[in-house]
Enzyme design. Structure first.
Site, PDB file in Angstrom:
ATOM      1  N   THR A   1     151.341   4.547 113.600  1.00 21.57           N
ATOM      2  CA  THR A   1     150.808   5.194 112.392  1.00 21.57           C
ATOM      3  C   THR A   1     149.402   4.659 112.121  1.00 21.57           C
ATOM      4  OG1 THR A   1     151.734   3.544 110.872  1.00 21.57           O
ATOM      5  CG2 THR A   1     153.111   5.458 111.434  1.00 21.57           C
ATOM      6  N   GLY A   2     148.599   5.459 111.439  1.00 18.92           N
ATOM      7  CA  GLY A   2     147.227   5.049 111.175  1.00 18.92           C
ATOM      8  C   GLY A   2     146.449   4.827 112.452  1.00 18.92           C
TER       9      GLY A   2
ATOM     10  N   SER B   1     148.247  -8.371 106.918  1.00 17.34           N
ATOM     11  CA  SER B   1     146.913  -8.919 106.694  1.00 17.34           C
ATOM     12  C   SER B   1     147.054 -10.346 106.210  1.00 17.34           C
ATOM     13  CB  SER B   1     146.170  -8.092 105.634  1.00 17.34           C
ATOM     14  OG  SER B   1     145.048  -8.785 105.134  1.00 17.34           O
TER      15      SER B   1
ATOM     16  N   GLY C   1     139.875   2.662 113.498  1.00 21.79           N
ATOM     17  CA  GLY C   1     139.964   1.222 113.317  1.00 21.79           C
ATOM     18  C   GLY C   1     140.962   0.522 114.204  1.00 21.79           C
ATOM     19  N   ILE C   2     141.712  -0.409 113.611  1.00 22.83           N
ATOM     20  CA  ILE C   2     142.687  -1.198 114.355  1.00 22.83           C
ATOM     21  C   ILE C   2     143.713  -0.295 115.026  1.00 22.83           C
ATOM     22  CG2 ILE C   2     144.591  -2.840 114.110  1.00 22.83           C
ATOM     23  CD1 ILE C   2     142.980  -4.206 111.900  1.00 22.83           C
ATOM     24  N   GLY C   3     144.165   0.732 114.313  1.00 23.83           N
ATOM     25  CA  GLY C   3     145.176   1.636 114.867  1.00 23.83           C
ATOM     26  C   GLY C   3     144.704   2.315 116.127  1.00 23.83           C
TER      27      GLY C   3
ATOM     28  N   TYR D   1     146.796  -4.700  96.811  1.00 21.85           N
ATOM     29  CA  TYR D   1     146.816  -4.654  98.271  1.00 21.85           C
ATOM     30  C   TYR D   1     147.556  -5.865  98.830  1.00 21.85           C
ATOM     31  CZ  TYR D   1     145.041  -4.939 103.076  1.00 21.85           C
ATOM     32  OH  TYR D   1     144.941  -5.047 104.449  1.00 21.85           O
TER      33      TYR D   1
END
Length: 259
Positions: A13-14, A136, A18-20, A149
């Site tokens: 997912t995502g 994170s 970026g990281i995904g 967050y």
């Protein structure tokens, strides 16, 4: 090194930025077939269109219950689940509304819960599988400018550790990766908004951020998304069979489990 991943399937997912996206590319490089859901079809095609037949795109919003159902219907089973979808925003604690608290929890936490709830029992039955939550460092060092967050990232740690308890004696693993601030889409604008100097350059904003807000960082720089992806791909592989129930913080080349 052969990570023994050829022929496996992963759901990320995502995964369109970026990281995904770095994780998707890293898995594909190891011979994994990857499905990437996103609510933005145009963004999916732009990011993943050149990766070939190894990647399947799916228009569905993993951050909603309806989207999760659509994903499960399209992908009934998988060998690897990477719960990477996440959103963030800097905001004073007193200004965060109920709706914003629930929105971040819905997207960052429930997206992973709903998918894991479906795939995890299958993996246990097959006695094989990997579930990874991309959390994170904010999960253990909640930033004052993003309390909501940080709350979602702490929740991911609790969920993954609790799930890992059910894997005892099996070949299924559940782990969480906790990157520090990572150079990905949106991060430069985020740092510039936090900078004390109006119209700060990206370099100035990054330097000030670490000097004022992340003094504990060993790197004192943004992590490259591929550096996170390399760790995730390893944890998704059979070579990581002895690592489970861990919350792994990647910083400065040092892997530290907080459990």
């Amino acid at each position: 090194m052969d990570l023994k991943l050829k022929g496996k399937h992963a759901l990320v997912t995502g995964g369109s930025a970026g990281i995904g996206l770095a994780i998707v590319k890293g898995l594909i490089a190891e011979g994994v077939r990857v499905t990437v859901p996103s609510r933005d079809e145009k963004k999916l095609k732009a990011a993943l269109g050149e990766l070939g037949a190894a990647v399947t795109t799916l228009v569905a919003d993993a951050g909603t219950a309806e989207g999760a159902e659509a994903i499960i219907k399209a992908v009934p089973s998988t060998d690897i689940l990477v719960n990477n979808l996440g959103i963030y925003e800097p905001k004073k604690f007193e200004d965060i509304t109920d709706a914003e608290w629930f929105r971040l929890f819905e997207v960052n936490v429930m997206s992973g819960v709903r998918l894991a709830r479906h795939y995890f029992p299958q993996m246990l039955q097959k006695n094989e599988g990997r579930i990874l939550f991309i959390s994170s460092e904010s999960g253990i060092m909640t930033p004052g400018e993003m309390v909501h967050y940080g709350m979602t990232k702490s929740a991911q740690l609790a969920i993954s550790r609790g799930m890992a308890e059910a894997t005892r004696g099996t070949n299924v693993t559940v782990n969480t990766v906790m990157p520090g601030p990572t150079r990905s889409e949106g991060i430069v604008e985020f740092l510039q908004k936090m900078a004390s100097k109006p119209n700060a350059t990206p370099e100035e904003a990054e330097k000030e951020f670490f000097e004022k807000h992340r003094q504990s960082s060993l790197l004192q720089r943004l992590i490259d998304d591929t550096e996170v992806a390399n760790l995730v791909v390893y944890l998704a592989s059979p070579l990581s069979a002895a690592t489970t129930g861990a919350a792994v913080r990647a910083e400065g080349g040092l892997l530290r489990s907080i459990y």
